[in-house]
Scaffold this active site. Structure first.
Site, mmCIF file in Angstrom:
data_model
loop_
_atom_site.group_PDB
_atom_site.id
_atom_site.type_symbol
_atom_site.label_atom_id
_atom_site.label_comp_id
_atom_site.label_asym_id
_atom_site.label_seq_id
_atom_site.Cartn_x
_atom_site.Cartn_y
_atom_site.Cartn_z
ATOM 1 N N ARG A 1 0.826 -1.223 0.000
ATOM 2 C CA ARG A 1 0.000 0.000 0.000
ATOM 3 C C ARG A 1 0.854 1.265 0.000
ATOM 4 N NH1 ARG A 1 -3.534 3.094 3.866
ATOM 5 N NH2 ARG A 1 -5.461 3.602 2.733
ATOM 6 N N ILE B 1 -7.257 7.557 -1.299
ATOM 7 C CA ILE B 1 -7.117 6.102 -1.326
ATOM 8 C C ILE B 1 -7.960 5.578 -0.170
ATOM 9 C CG2 ILE B 1 -4.989 6.252 0.059
ATOM 10 C CD1 ILE B 1 -4.031 3.692 -1.232
ATOM 11 N N SER B 2 -8.793 4.590 -0.439
ATOM 12 C CA SER B 2 -9.775 4.141 0.549
ATOM 13 C C SER B 2 -9.134 3.446 1.741
ATOM 14 C CB SER B 2 -10.790 3.193 -0.102
ATOM 15 O OG SER B 2 -11.569 3.862 -1.059
ATOM 16 N N GLN B 3 -9.862 3.440 2.831
ATOM 17 C CA GLN B 3 -9.487 2.714 4.044
ATOM 18 C C GLN B 3 -9.276 1.239 3.714
ATOM 19 O OE1 GLN B 3 -12.753 2.749 6.750
ATOM 20 N NE2 GLN B 3 -11.692 1.635 8.375
#
Length: 221
Positions: free
Chosen positions: A40, A66-68
């Site tokens: 990530r 950027i998503s959780q």
């Protein structure tokens, strides 16, 4: 504890907390393995890399995020991935969700409205050798009809409604996972299943996504 192990432990805790809503005690082990394999930190801005494995969203520029990790894992799990299937993603962003999908699907097609993000993601995919991802710049509400139908479709920004074009591009028996709601208001993560011509929509979880950009909203992007 390694940073990636901490992130996975946080995802496990998040899954357990709302199990009454998601109907899951745990996510598919293959999904968790994909989350482990994708770095990530390679998908966030350099100055934010120290936060890359925290269980929260991060800005990536152009008013996007950027998503959780928990949400990435949950939405991936809801697609019920299989290695011989194809998936369409709407909202490439930094490319993280597509990279996770690439571990689990034969082919990933991904559409991003903001050209700069699309080009950066394509460069990342090449550098990290994700050869089964194909990306383009375009209007996500229209999907990517040239490669339809898809076994699954995932939308990583909040749409104001379920786009009919995406429903039409879904293969019989396929799954569409997307957040629906007004910008900066209540949104619900929905799962729509195509049951051989009839659809069934299930509310999964309240969520908070950046809005999906429509053509008329793109001025100045």
């Amino acid at each position: 504890m390694k940073e990636i192990d901490r992130m996975l432990a946080d995802i496990d805790m998040e899954v357990a907390a709302p199990r009454g809503l998601t109907g899951r005690d745990a996510l598919d082990a293959r999904v968790m393995q994909a989350m482990r394999k994708v770095p990530r930190d390679k998908f966030v801005p350099r100055d934010l890399q120290r936060f890359a494995f925290d269980n929260g969203p991060l800005p990536i520029g152009h008013q996007q995020t950027i998503s959780q990790p928990f949400i990435v894992a949950l939405m991936t799990d809801l697609l019920e991935p299989e290695e011989n299937k194809t998936v369409l993603e709407i909202g490439t962003g930094s490319g993280y969700q597509a990279a996770v999908l690439a571990q689990l699907f034969r082919k990933v097609y991904t559409v991003e409205f903001i050209r700069a993000l699309s080009e950066q993601a394509a460069k990342r995919f090449r550098e990290l050798r994700y050869d089964n991802i194909e990306c383009r710049t375009g209007n996500g509400y229209l999907g990517w009809p040239e490669h339809a139908p898809y076994d699954g479709i995932i939308v990583t920004a909040a749409a104001t409604h379920i786009p009919e074009a995406l429903v039409q591009q879904l293969k019989p028996g396929g799954r569409l996972v997307l957040p629906v709601g007004l910008p900066f208001a209540h949104q619900e993560l929905l799962l729509e299943k195509d049951l051989q011509g009839d659809t069934q929509v299930t509310d999964i979880l309240g969520v908070a996504f950046v809005p999906m950009i429509a053509e008329e909203e793109a001025v100045g992007r």
